[in-house]
Motif scaffolding. Structure first.
Motif: not given
Length: 575
Positions: A402-416
Motif C-alpha cells: 500500500e505504500a505505493l510499491g508495485y512490481t509487474v511480472g518478474s523483470v525486476v524482483r523489487d518494486k519498480d
C-alpha cells in the motif's frame, strides 16, 4: 552509559573516522557537551531493517556516514565470500541516487569490495533503484548495493542490499551480514583499493549504457494494450529524483507523445528544493504536478519518488476533476487489469502485504489465481514469488504494497515505479479506448468484488525516547488487546511477533473487526514512526451510487480511527 563513558566512546569513534568532515562534526558535539545529541548518535548501530541501512547523515554509529558505509561494505564482502564461493568472480552491482553523499558512499563501497577481491560492477551515473535490481540478475552478480534513502527527507541516506536472486535480503542473510559488520575493525583500518588501481586490476568495472537499454526494452514488453497512447495526456514528476530521464524515454518509446514532465522537479537534486518531504503521499508534494495537469489538461498524473521505486497516480473522474488514488486502489487496478486483460496462463500468482487491502486477495480468489499475503516490505513479496515459482510452478503476475510499491511480472524482483507507471499509462489508454475513466474502471471492480475504504495514520517519535514510546504502545496493545474498536467488536487478534501465523516473526499486531474490517499497527522499518492501518468493507445498497456508499463507509471509518487513536493514548501514546 555514563556521560564519561559516552564521551570516551565518541572520542574513539572520532579518532577512527576516515572522513574529516564528520570527525570535525563529532568534535563540535563533544566541545559543546551536548549529552542528548551524543546519546542519540551512539544509541546503537544502524541496523538492517525493511530496506537495509537508512538514517540521518552525520557522525556516529547511529548515523549514515563514510565510516558506517566502509565497515558495512567490509562486513558484506566477508559474508559474501563465506556464503558464496564464486563471489570473487560474480561481483557486486553498485548503484546510487542523487542524494547528498551518495557518490562518496558508492565509491567507498566499490573500493572496499575491490580490496576484498570482489569485483565492483558500478553504474557510472545516477540510476533508479529498480535498474540496480534488474542489473543484478542480468549480470549474474552475487549481490547488489543501492545507495539511496528512497522517499525520506533530504537529511537521510541509505544502503540497500540485494541478494543474487535480485530481491532484497531476508533472514538469515540480514542477520549474517549484521554479525559480520560487528566483527569488522575500526573504519580507519578498513582496506580500500583506490579506483584507478581497482580498475587496472579488473576489480572496478563500469556497467555499460546497454544495461539501461535492456531494462527499457524489458519493461516496454510488460504493456498489455499498447494502443491509444497518442490520445492520452500525461503529466509526470520525478520529485527531484533519478527517474526523470528513464520515464521520459520509456513513455516516448511507448508512443505517449503528450508527455509533460514537471520541469521544476525533473532533474535530480538531493536538496529537494520544492518539497520538504519528497514522498508523493505527503501534503503539498503533488502541488506542482496538479498545477501542470491543469495547464496541460492532462488525463493522468504519474509521480515517482526520488529513487523511482514507488508510484503515485492521479486521474480525472467523469466530471473532469483530478482524483488521487490510494496505494491500495492503484494495486487493485493494476492487479485486476493484469489478471483479466493479460495473456491467459496456468497458475497465475499475485501477492500483497499484511497491511495492504484484502481486496486483491478476494479478486485473486474469484479469478482463480494463487495469492499470498506476506510481511511488510517488498523483499517478502519478491522472495515468496520466487519460492512458489520454484516449488509449484506458478507464474508471478503482480505484487504490491500500500505504500505505493508495485512490481509487474518478474523483470525486476523489487518494486519498480518506472515500469508500474508505464503499465498504468497503458491501463489508462485502454480505459480511454473503452470510453471509461480510470475512476470508472475502479468502480466496475468495486461493484463486482466489493467496496473497501482504508486510511493510515502515522505518528513520529524521533530519537531513543521515541523508540521507547513506540515500544510502549506496541506492548500496551499486546498486554491489553481491545475487545471493541468504536462500534465494532474485535473478532480476531493476530500478533505476528510470535511467528505463529506461517510468517517470520514481525512486530505487527492486527485486529480483525466484525463486518470485514481490520486495524493493523506496526513500527516503521525505516523511520521513527508507528503506523496504524485501517480498512472497512461496505456493501452498496441495491443500485445506489458508489459515491454515496463510499461516503457512508468513510464516515464509519473516521469513527474507527478516532476510537483506535484514543485506545493508543490509553496505552502510552502522547496526546
Amino acid at each position: 552509559m555514563s556521560n564519561i563513558g559516552l564521551r570516551e566512546q565518541a572520542e574513539a569513534w572520532r579518532k577512527a573516522d576516515p572522513d574529516p568532515s564528520t570527525a570535525e562534526e563529532l568534535g563540535r558535539v563533544l566541545a559543546e557537551n551536548n549529552a542528548a545529541d551524543l546519546a542519540d548518535r551512539f544509541a546503537g548501530n544502524l541496523e538492517f531493517g525493511t530496506a537495509g541501512l537508512r538514517g540521518v547523515l552525520g557522525a556516529g554509529p547511529n548515523r549514515m556516514n563514510r565510516a558506517v558505509v566502509r565497515r558495512t561494505s567490509a562486513g558484506l564482502a566477508r559474508y559474501l565470500k563465506a556464503q558464496v564461493p564464486e563471489a570473487v568472480s560474480r561481483g557486486v552491482v553498485i548503484g546510487r541516487d542523487g542524494r547528498r553523499m551518495s557518490a562518496e558512499f558508492a565509491e567507498d563501497t566499490a573500493c572496499v569490495l575491490a580490496a576484498e577481491g570482489i569485483p565492483a560492477l558500478v553504474f557510472p551515473g545516477l540510476v533508479p533503484t529498480p535498474l540496480t535490481a534488474f542489473a543484478t540478475l542480468r549480470l549474474g552478480a552475487c549481490a547488489a548495493v543501492m545507495v539511496t534513502a528512497s522517499h525520506n527527507p533530504p537529511e537521510y541516506n541509505g544502503y540497500k542490499v540485494y541478494w543474487g536472486n535480485g530481491a532484497q535480503i531476508v533472514p538469515p542473510h540480514d542477520q549474517g551480514i549484521a554479525a559480520a559488520i560487528d566483527a569488522v575493525e575500526p573504519a580507519n583500518q578498513v582496506r580500500l583499493l583506490p579506483p584507478a588501481e581497482a580498475r587496472a586490476r579488473g576489480l572496478w568495472r563500469d556497467i555499460p549504457e546497454s544495461m539501461g537499454e535492456a531494462y527499457l526494452e524489458a519493461i516496454l514488453g510488460l504493456r498489455l494494450h499498447g494502443r491509444g497512447a497518442e490520445a492520452l495526456s500525461v503529466v509526470y514528476t520525478a520529485m527531484h529524483g533519478v527517474g526523470g530521464v528513464w520515464m521520459e524515454r520509456a513513455m516516448k518509446a511507448a508512443g505517449f507523445s503528450r508527455f509533460h514532465p514537471v520541469a521544476e522537479q525533473q532533474q535530480p537534486d538531493g536538496t529537494f528544493p520544492s518539497v520538504r518531504f519528497p514522498n508523493p503521499e505527503e501534503p503539498g508534494a503533488m502541488d506542482l504536478s496538479i498545477a501542470a495537469a491543469e495547464r496541460h489538461k492532462a488525463d493522468l498524473v504519474l509521480a515517482n519518488d526520488p529513487d523511482a521505486d514507488r508510484l503515485a497516480v492521479m486521474a480525472r473522474d467523469k466530471d473532469g476533476a483530478l482524483r488521487m488514488f490510494t496505494g491500495n486502489e492503484v494495486g487493485v487496478l493494476l492487479g485486476h487489469y493484469l489478471l483479466t486483460q493479460g495473456p491467459k496462463q496456468a497458475k497465475p500468482h499475485v501477492a500483497t502485504t499484511i497491511v495492504s487491502s484484502v481486496q486483491l486477495g478476494q479478486i485473486a480468489h474469484e479469478l482463480g489465481a494463487a495469492f499470498d499475503e506476506v510481511l511488510t516490505g517488498f523483499k517478502w513479496i519478491a522472495n515468496r514469488a520466487l519460492e512458489r515459482e520454484h516449488s509449484e510452478g506458478t507464474r508471478f503476475v503482480f505484487g504490491y504494497e500500500e505504500a505505493l510499491g508495485y512490481t509487474v511480472g518478474s523483470v525486476v524482483r523489487d518494486k519498480d515505479g518506472v515500469s508500474a507507471a508505464l503499465v498504468f499509462a497503458d491501463l489508462a489508454a485502454w480505459c480511454q479506448s473503452r470510453g471509461v475513466t480510470v475512476v470508472g474502471y475502479l468502480e466496475e471492480i468495486q461493484r463486482r468484488h466489493g467496496l473497501f475504504v482504508g486510511a493510515q495514520r502515522n505518528f513520529t517519535f524521533p530519537g531513543s525516547e521515541g523508540a521507547q514510546t513506540i515500544a510502549r504502545i506496541m506492548e500496551g496493545f499486546r498486554r491489553e488487546p481491545p475487545k471493541r474498536v468504536g462500534a465494532y467488536a474485535v473478532q480476531t487478534v493476530k500478533d505476528y511477533k510470535t511467528g505463529a501465523l506461517r510468517l517470520p516473526p514481525s512486530n505487527v499486531i492486527a485486529f480483525e473487526l466484525e463486518g470485514g474490517g481490520r486495524v493493523t499497527l506496526r513500527p516503521s522499518g525505516t523511520e521513527p514512526k508507528i503506523k496504524y492501518y485501517f480498512e472497512l468493507k461496505e456493501i452498496p445498497l441495491g443500485a445506489e451510487p458508489l459515491a454515496q456508499a463510499r461516503s457512508r463507509a468513510e464516515g464509519r471509518l473516521r469513527t474507527v480511527i478516532d476510537a483506535f487513536v484514543a485506545l493508543a493514548r490509553e496505552r502510552g501514546q502522547p496526546a
